[in-house]
Design an enzyme around this catalytic site. Structure first.
Site, PDB file in Angstrom:
ATOM      1  N   CYS C  86       0.584  -6.485  -5.863  1.00 60.29           N
ATOM      2  CA  CYS C  86       1.022  -5.097  -5.825  1.00 60.29           C
ATOM      3  C   CYS C  86       0.917  -4.484  -7.221  1.00 60.29           C
ATOM      4  O   CYS C  86      -0.174  -4.306  -7.737  1.00 60.29           O
ATOM      5  CB  CYS C  86       2.433  -5.014  -5.241  1.00 60.29           C
ATOM      6  SG  CYS C  86       2.879  -3.358  -4.707  1.00 60.29           S
ATOM      7  N   HIS C 203       2.571  -8.294   0.042  1.00 62.52           N
ATOM      8  CA  HIS C 203       3.561  -9.125  -0.651  1.00 62.52           C
ATOM      9  C   HIS C 203       3.705 -10.496  -0.012  1.00 62.52           C
ATOM     10  O   HIS C 203       4.578 -10.691   0.842  1.00 62.52           O
ATOM     11  CB  HIS C 203       4.915  -8.422  -0.656  1.00 62.52           C
ATOM     12  CG  HIS C 203       4.954  -7.256  -1.594  1.00 62.52           C
ATOM     13  ND1 HIS C 203       5.049  -7.405  -2.951  1.00 62.52           N
ATOM     14  CD2 HIS C 203       4.866  -5.930  -1.369  1.00 62.52           C
ATOM     15  CE1 HIS C 203       5.030  -6.214  -3.538  1.00 62.52           C
ATOM     16  NE2 HIS C 203       4.912  -5.295  -2.586  1.00 62.52           N
ATOM     17  N   GLU C 205       5.105 -12.989  -1.194  1.00 62.23           N
ATOM     18  CA  GLU C 205       6.431 -13.549  -1.498  1.00 62.23           C
ATOM     19  C   GLU C 205       7.487 -13.104  -0.488  1.00 62.23           C
ATOM     20  O   GLU C 205       8.552 -13.701  -0.408  1.00 62.23           O
ATOM     21  CB  GLU C 205       6.845 -13.176  -2.931  1.00 62.23           C
ATOM     22  CG  GLU C 205       7.220 -11.714  -3.174  1.00 62.23           C
ATOM     23  CD  GLU C 205       6.028 -10.796  -3.417  1.00 62.23           C
ATOM     24  OE1 GLU C 205       4.909 -11.128  -2.971  1.00 62.23           O
ATOM     25  OE2 GLU C 205       6.216  -9.725  -4.022  1.00 62.23           O
TER      26      GLU C 205
END
Lengths: 80, 733, 229
Positions: C86, C203, C205
């Site tokens: 990002c 994302h 994560e």
């Protein structure tokens, strides 16, 4: 001495914000408006008194930070 | 001092500062002389409705604010409750209504910034943001622009600072045409032994200013927030503050870093009325004086007068009292985060707020009378006359499938993903239940726990019957928490009303408080913080009374968090609670028949408690696979939302005898839930034993929702209705 | 695997990334402050998401000039794997470690939602845990994710197998409704020449934990741990 920098998207790079502004202007009745490109305007105090030096410094600033050469063009105006 | 800096205090100037003749007489008595312009400004903001609660205090006192887990009730920056494991949950809701109407992006953004500061000032790391929004009629020319700007502003601030925006509500009504409501709530977590308060202490200790520099932003915002609008209010644009979420992120990290040490004695954010309210609050709470050297205040603009410095509402600033000798360590932290840090004064024994500039005293006010002798009003009020009760059989029936599709596509009941897709609701990696359900659920880091959070109010009910409406707002928040499996712990309230100088409006306020108080007591759901926004009125037209309740609940085991979506086919759908088919004041009446009338549904608090506790018990016993509370639009809308959220349909074969079908499907009787279960026998047996009304009404499965007496409605059709309206509207359709 | 997460003023998914890496590696990664000029040797450098310097001027533009970025660039050139997510992707393009740029989303609005992306090639350190062509679900959360490069660059990226992920439907089709930001040729992530630097907008994560609604991207971290053990 003061410098004014205009940063705009290169032709060929889609400008969604410009397109949205154009669309909004059309819907407000400004039917004749053609292409709109949106950019940034940066005004800065260069700390230089010599216009050539001031321009050269701002040129460096544009290359290093103020504009991204992959997508943006810039133009510099030195005042005074 | 120059003449222009210190104008003569005329009656006109006093009136411009929003002080009445009686209030000004009180100022003269306290001061023993005429105040100068700076002092007048300070009195004006401290005695504004926003800071002094002079109209609402009498009523707010009646709300229950205590409970076994309450650590701090109203009166500090935010409320604090104990959630075990040595942790506290700190939360509050606050309005930014007027600024958001004048400049929607910045108004909403700074609203989020302000409430975040209220929470991290107390030592908490914010873990969730919520918002409750109300706009004018969709066809009002400003509504689209205001909605777009407010949503972008909330997102712009919350997304950048990196706190997830996880829940909220958004409704439309013409009563908000000239006064939109933007209420923002923040929930944070702090260790219970590291909660920070605002009482200054220690004579001679340094008063320190940190954060952004002071500019001429928002001067007189607090008085603006306490005045009725007129046609030229949009001229007030320059007083709106501009938010800088990047600086606030730095301020948050720097404050939390400093809070991990023992340097801070007291801390207070500079919100509305900036340096004035923060310094007065700190000295008043501590029973001490404060002396400030205004020349030391970091400034963004030149030539600012003491008046402007004291009244500036520049954002992202904090005032602290530090332990002696800790200044350098504190300065190092703030400089690491590239923030301003300045010792601007000291704590004194005088009990007075003394402001100096260049060695000269420019203002001096005794703090105790400024705070304690603030005006307090017992304004005349009259109750709202009761609305007639509307019998279900007197309400015309429309085909159920058509009515449901129309309700799902109506502005108040349609899906709001157009809004929450613009909010980062996942940052921090703890969002277990995302927006779009009853309440959102976020994990509490390093524990097995989670918090459920929600905001709720049904202003239509409050307008028709303030007492019932106030109780219903509390009950619905409590129910939304319960439907996720959480145990509701406490609430925060945002009281949005019209001009309290009108007895009818004051009666709405008093009525809502009465209903809220009853419900909070019955449900053991104390109010621990809140905010009052009055004068939401334009050219004599007030908003619907809107007491928004922000609720917080606790799940001891995050793996038990329950969503609303049907997860599987072949589950039995159980309806918990009694259905009489109450259509008065309902969404059905408003959206389908165009009638806003009738008494709202009664709130049986005993039934709320029993049905809610029963439902939660079923969730915690892992008997429920999905659960949803019933609210506006009743059973049919709840079924549709569960089907859409899970992507699985349902069939409801028949309605019970004795209730007209449309009233059974769309009635808004309270204290009800839907549970989808694999084990209906056990749930029904428990219900029978506990005396809770529970009936099986159908099964999940297929790709359509089939209501009694109607053709199946495909999930595609439901989705198009539910998801289509808002994006289409925002595209100008 | 020893990983380092670079923290800039305004980073806000640094904690999320630290959690995901710790979950996969079984030990906490290093958090490195942007003002540091150096840090201990690591097997993986991650530039996380957020709004470094508020995204003021251009997303990622100012972070590039942090002292730590010279070190990151040096190690990337020496072959240390670098993952930019990002805002981290934006920073890596601004730093010239990856080609192209990230423009404002085509619909102009911030977008946070689950999307699907196709793993274009399993032939990389980052995607060894996947099959080529596999579709994974992962959230996006950004305002400037609209990948742009000129045609020549794009042709070269495609020719060299350096498009890492593309936005697609759940069924793996490419169409505009599945593309959350209007990125050119549906690009969600790209590699450098040696495929040791990966930048992507979604994302990963936030998609490694069953409690949070998806674990489709746990394989990315697990694969990295296996490869960099």
């Amino acid at each position: 001495m003061k410098a004014k920098v205009h940063v705009t998207l290169k032709t060929g790079v889609l400008d969604p914000q410009g397109k949205a502004v154009q669309h909004a202007l059309h819907s407000l009745g400004f039917a004749e408006v053609g292409e709109v490109r949106q950019g940034k305007f940066i005004e800065l105090e260069t700390g230089e008194s010599d216009p050539t030096k001031a321009r050269a410094a701002v040129e460096e600033m544009c290359k290093k930070l103020l504009a991204n050469p992959v997508i943006e063009n810039y133009s510099i105006e030195v005042e005074g | 001092m120059a003449e222009a800096k210190n104008p003569e205090i005329t009656p006109e100037l006093v009136a411009e500062h929003g002080l009445t003749v009686e209030e000004y007489a009180r100022v003269l008595a306290i001061m023993g002389r005429a105040p100068n312009i700076t002092e007048l400004g300070i009195f004006s903001v401290m005695w504004s409705e926003h800071c002094s609660y002079k109209t609402s205090k009498k009523w707010l006192r009646t709300l229950p604010t205590e409970g076994p887990h309450v650590i701090q009730g109203p009166g500090e920056n935010a409320g604090v409750i104990d959630i075990g494991d040595g942790l506290a949950c700190i939360f509050k809701i606050e309005s930014h209504n007027h600024p958001s109407f004048i400049e929607p992006y910045q108004g909403a953004a700074t609203g989020v910034g302000g409430i975040l500061r209220d929470v991290f000032t107390m030592g908490a790391r914010p873990i969730a943001n919520l918002n409750a929004l109300r706009f004018g009629a969709p066809d009002h020319p400003k509504t689209r622009h205001l909605l777009a700007g407010v949503v972008a502003g909330i997102g712009g601030y919350g997304n950048c600072i990196g706190v997830p925006t996880v829940a909220g509500e958004c409704q439309f009504h013409e009563s908000y045409n000239g006064n939109i409501l933007v209420n923002a709530m923040t929930v944070g977590i702090a260790p219970t032994d590291r909660i920070f308060y605002s009482a200054a202490a220690g004579i001679g200790n340094s008063v320190v200013y940190v954060g952004s520099k002071t500019g001429r932003d928002g001067i007189h915002g607090a008085t603006m927030a306490s005045a009725e609008f007129n046609e030229d209010s949009e001229e007030k644009r320059p007083t709106v503050q501009v938010g800088d979420p990047f600086t606030e992120k730095l301020l948050l990290e720097a404050c939390l870093e400093l809070m991990a040490t023992d340097a801070i004695i007291a801390i207070q954010d500079m919100g509305a009325a900036g340096l004035t309210s923060s310094s007065v609050e700190m000295s008043s709470k501590g029973g001490v004086g404060i002396e400030l050297d205004l020349g030391a205040v970091p400034r963004r603009e030149e030539g600012m007068t003491p008046y402007e410095i004291m009244l500036s509402e520049s954002q992202e600033r904090m005032l602290m009292v530090l332990r002696p000798g800790r200044e350098d360590a504190a300065r190092a932290i703030f400089e690491k985060w590239e923030l301003d840090f300045a010792v601007i004064g000291r704590v004194t024994e005088t009990g007075r707020l003394v402001l100096t500039e260049g060695g000269e005293t420019v203002a001096e006010i005794p703090v105790a009378p400024l705070v304690e002798n603030a005006p307090e009003y017992d304004r005349p009020w009259e109750p709202t006359p009761p609305s007639p009760e509307i019998a279900a059989q007197d309400v015309p029936a429309r085909p159920a499938d058509e009515a449901l599709l129309a309700l799902l596509a109506s502005p108040d009941h349609c899906g709001k993903s157009w809004i929450w897709h613009q909010y980062d609701h996942l940052v921090m990696n703890d969002t277990v239940i995302r927006p779009g359900g009853d309440a959102a659920v976020v994990r509490v880091r390093d524990t097995s726990k989670a918090l459920a959070v929600t905001t709720d109010c049904t202003p239509r009910y409050c307008y028709a019957d303030p007492v019932r409406g106030g109780a219903q707002a509390v009950a619905e928040a409590w129910r939304n928490l319960t439907a996720t499996g959480a145990r509701p712990l406490a609430a925060t309230d945002n009281m949005n009303f019209g001009n309290p100088e009108r007895p009818r409006v004051m009666g709405q306020f008093a009525g809502c408080i009465e209903g809220m108080g009853e419900a909070c007591r019955a449900l053991s759901f104390p109010i621990v913080s809140g905010n009052v926004s009055l004068y939401n009125e334009t050219s004599g037209k007030g908003i619907h009374p809107t007491p928004v309740i922000g609720g917080v609940g606790l799940l001891d085991d995050v793996t038990l968090a329950m969503g609303i979506g049907f997860p599987d086919p072949d589950l039995t759908i159980l309806l918990v609670g009694e259905t009489q088919g109450w259509l008065g004041c309902s969404a059905y009446l408003r959206e389908i028949l165009g009638r806003e009338e009738g008494a709202p549904p009664p709130v049986d608090l005993d039934a709320e408690l029993r049905n809610g506790d029963f439902t939660r018990m079923q969730i915690l016993a892992r008997r429920a696979r999905a659960c949803h509370d019933l609210s506006e639009g009743g059973l049919a809308v709840a079924l549709a939302e569960m089907a859409l959220a899970g992507g699985i349909g349902a069939e409801i074969p028949a309605a019970p005898e004795g209730v007209p079908l449309h009233a059974w499907l769309f009635g808004e009787d309270q204290a009800r839930y839907l549970i989808a279960t694999k084990n209906p026998v056990a749930v029904l047996a428990d219900a029978e034993a506990a005396g809770i009304p529970v009936v099986a009404i159908g099964r999940t499965g297929g790709e359509a929702l089939t209501l009694p007496g109607s053709a199946p409605i495909s999930l595609t059709a439901l989705r198009e209705a539910h998801e289509g309206w808002l994006p289409g509207y925002m595209d100008g359709k | 695997m020893k990983a380092a997460v670079i923290v800039f003023p305004g980073s806000n998914r640094d904690r999320d990334m630290l959690m995901a890496l710790e979950r996969a590696a079984g030990k906490p990664p290093l958090a490195v402050w942007h003002g540091d000029a150096d840090f201990e040797p690591v097997d993986l450098i991650v530039v996380p998401g957020g709004f470094s310097y508020g995204d003021y001027l251009r997303a990622g533009a100012m972070a590039v000039h942090s002292p730590i970025m010279r070190e990151v660039a040096k190690r990337a050139q020496a072959g240390v794997p670098v993952l930019g997510v990002c805002n981290g992707f934006q920073i890596l393009t601004e730093a010239g470690l990856l080609p192209g740029a990230l423009l404002r989303n085509a619909r102009l609005k911030f977008v946070c939602r689950d999307i699907h992306m196709k793993v274009e090639t399993a032939q990389s350190l980052f995607t060894a845990g996947y099959e080529s062509g596999q579709v994974v679900r992962v959230p996006v959360a950004h305002h400037d994710g609209n990948y742009f490069a000129d045609d020549e660059t794009l042709d070269r990226l495609e020719g060299e197998g350096r498009v890492a992920f593309r936005y697609c439907t759940a069924e793996g089709e490419f169409d505009d409704t599945a593309n959350p930001n209007g990125s050119i040729r549906h690009i969600a992530g790209i590699y450098n020449e040696t495929k040791t630097v990966l930048g992507l907008m979604p994302h990963p994560e936030n998609a490694t934990d069953p409690q949070l609604g998806g674990t489709d991207v746990a394989a990315l971290f697990d694969g990295l741990v296996a490869a960099l053990h």
